[in-house]
Design a protein around this motif. Structure first.
Motif, short mmCIF file in Angstrom:
data_model
loop_
_atom_site.label_atom_id
_atom_site.label_comp_id
_atom_site.label_asym_id
_atom_site.label_seq_id
_atom_site.Cartn_x
_atom_site.Cartn_y
_atom_site.Cartn_z
N ASP A 112 6.07 -19.54 2.42
CA ASP A 112 7.16 -19.76 1.48
C ASP A 112 6.86 -21.03 0.67
N PRO A 113 7.72 -21.42 -0.27
CA PRO A 113 7.42 -22.60 -1.09
C PRO A 113 7.24 -23.91 -0.34
N GLU A 114 7.67 -23.99 0.93
CA GLU A 114 7.48 -25.21 1.70
C GLU A 114 6.40 -25.06 2.77
N GLY A 115 5.65 -23.96 2.74
CA GLY A 115 4.53 -23.79 3.64
C GLY A 115 4.81 -23.09 4.95
N ASN A 116 6.01 -22.53 5.13
CA ASN A 116 6.33 -21.79 6.35
C ASN A 116 5.70 -20.41 6.28
N GLU A 117 4.94 -20.05 7.32
CA GLU A 117 4.26 -18.77 7.33
C GLU A 117 5.23 -17.62 7.54
N PHE A 118 4.95 -16.50 6.89
CA PHE A 118 5.64 -15.24 7.13
C PHE A 118 4.67 -14.13 6.80
N CYS A 119 4.96 -12.93 7.26
CA CYS A 119 4.09 -11.79 7.00
C CYS A 119 4.86 -10.72 6.24
N LEU A 120 4.18 -10.10 5.31
CA LEU A 120 4.68 -8.87 4.70
C LEU A 120 4.12 -7.76 5.56
N ASP A 121 5.00 -7.02 6.18
CA ASP A 121 4.61 -6.02 7.17
C ASP A 121 5.13 -4.66 6.77
N ALA B 155 2.37 -28.35 11.42
CA ALA B 155 1.40 -27.43 12.02
C ALA B 155 1.83 -25.99 11.76
N LYS B 156 1.02 -25.06 12.24
CA LYS B 156 1.32 -23.64 12.11
C LYS B 156 2.61 -23.31 12.83
N ASN B 157 3.40 -22.43 12.21
CA ASN B 157 4.63 -21.96 12.86
C ASN B 157 4.29 -21.24 14.15
N ARG B 158 5.08 -21.43 15.18
CA ARG B 158 4.94 -20.66 16.41
C ARG B 158 5.80 -19.41 16.34
N VAL B 159 6.82 -19.41 15.51
CA VAL B 159 7.67 -18.25 15.27
C VAL B 159 7.68 -18.04 13.76
N HIS B 160 7.62 -16.81 13.33
CA HIS B 160 7.67 -16.55 11.89
C HIS B 160 8.43 -15.25 11.62
N LEU B 161 8.82 -15.06 10.38
CA LEU B 161 9.50 -13.84 9.97
C LEU B 161 8.47 -12.81 9.54
N ASP B 162 8.70 -11.55 9.89
CA ASP B 162 7.97 -10.43 9.33
C ASP B 162 8.92 -9.74 8.37
N VAL B 163 8.59 -9.75 7.10
CA VAL B 163 9.41 -9.10 6.09
C VAL B 163 8.92 -7.66 5.98
N ARG B 164 9.74 -6.73 6.39
CA ARG B 164 9.38 -5.32 6.45
C ARG B 164 9.43 -4.73 5.05
N ALA B 165 8.36 -4.90 4.29
CA ALA B 165 8.32 -4.50 2.89
C ALA B 165 7.79 -3.08 2.68
N SER C 193 5.35 -14.92 -7.58
CA SER C 193 5.99 -15.33 -8.83
C SER C 193 7.23 -16.18 -8.60
N ARG C 194 7.72 -16.20 -7.36
CA ARG C 194 8.90 -16.99 -7.01
C ARG C 194 8.57 -18.20 -6.14
N GLY C 195 7.27 -18.50 -5.99
CA GLY C 195 6.88 -19.72 -5.30
C GLY C 195 6.15 -19.54 -3.99
N ALA C 196 6.02 -18.32 -3.49
CA ALA C 196 5.27 -18.08 -2.25
C ALA C 196 3.77 -18.24 -2.52
N VAL C 197 3.02 -18.40 -1.46
CA VAL C 197 1.55 -18.47 -1.54
C VAL C 197 0.98 -17.39 -0.65
N ARG C 198 0.04 -16.65 -1.21
CA ARG C 198 -0.67 -15.61 -0.46
C ARG C 198 -1.75 -16.30 0.37
N VAL C 199 -1.83 -15.97 1.67
CA VAL C 199 -2.81 -16.60 2.56
C VAL C 199 -3.94 -15.64 2.89
N GLN C 200 -3.61 -14.46 3.41
CA GLN C 200 -4.66 -13.55 3.86
C GLN C 200 -4.15 -12.12 3.97
#
Length: 145
Positions: A136-145, A80-90, A112-119
């Motif tokens: 990420d490559p295994e489907g764990n959500e994270f945000c570029l913030d 299911a959807k992660n309840r906790v995720h990383l925000d990568v401060r890019a 290019s390294r295996g991530a998938v863009r969602v929204q």
């Protein structure tokens, strides 16, 4: 009293996911235990059979300030959807078009390294600066913030 924290990922391929997050965050794979030149040497000495050598991996901040990320193999896939995720401060300190351009560039690099863009979420002042949701490559959500 402050405590150190570790962020743990359940995953199917600890070595691959650790390599992805090391690249994404500028981290490095954790060094082998003291007295060993390589993880292969350490695992041999510990008697870990070859089929169990990808049961775990870890990455660390080379400057020592960020949390350790630990990756452990589990049999079940993500459910299911992660309840906790990383925000990568890019794009710290950036706003508007320059912020979103920096986030887009980082999104392309990670795809290019295996991530998938969602929204993509556009800036919505005064509180919403804009961000991009990824997995990420295994489907764990994270945000570029």
């Amino acid at each position: 009293m402050t405590r150190e924290i570790q962020i743990t990922f359940d995953c199917g391929d600890p070595a691959a996911l650790a390599a992805f997050w090391a690249e994404a965050l500028g981290y490095r794979l954790q060094a082998p235990p003291q007295g060993f030149e390589s993880w292969e040497q350490a695992l041999d000495a510990m008697g870990v059979p070859p089929e169990r050598r990808n049961d775990a991996s870890a990455v660390v901040d080379p400057e020592g300030s960020g949390p350790r990320l630990f990756f452990q193999r589990v049999l079940e896939g993500k459910q299911a959807k992660n309840r906790v995720h990383l925000d990568v401060r890019a794009a710290p300190g950036l706003a508007g078009d320059s912020r979103m351009a920096a986030l887009e560039a980082e999104a392309e690099r990670l795809v290019s390294r295996g991530a998938v863009r969602v929204q993509r979420h556009e800036p919505a002042p005064p509180l919403g600066a804009g961000h991009i949701v990824m997995t990420d490559p295994e489907g764990n959500e994270f945000c570029l913030d």
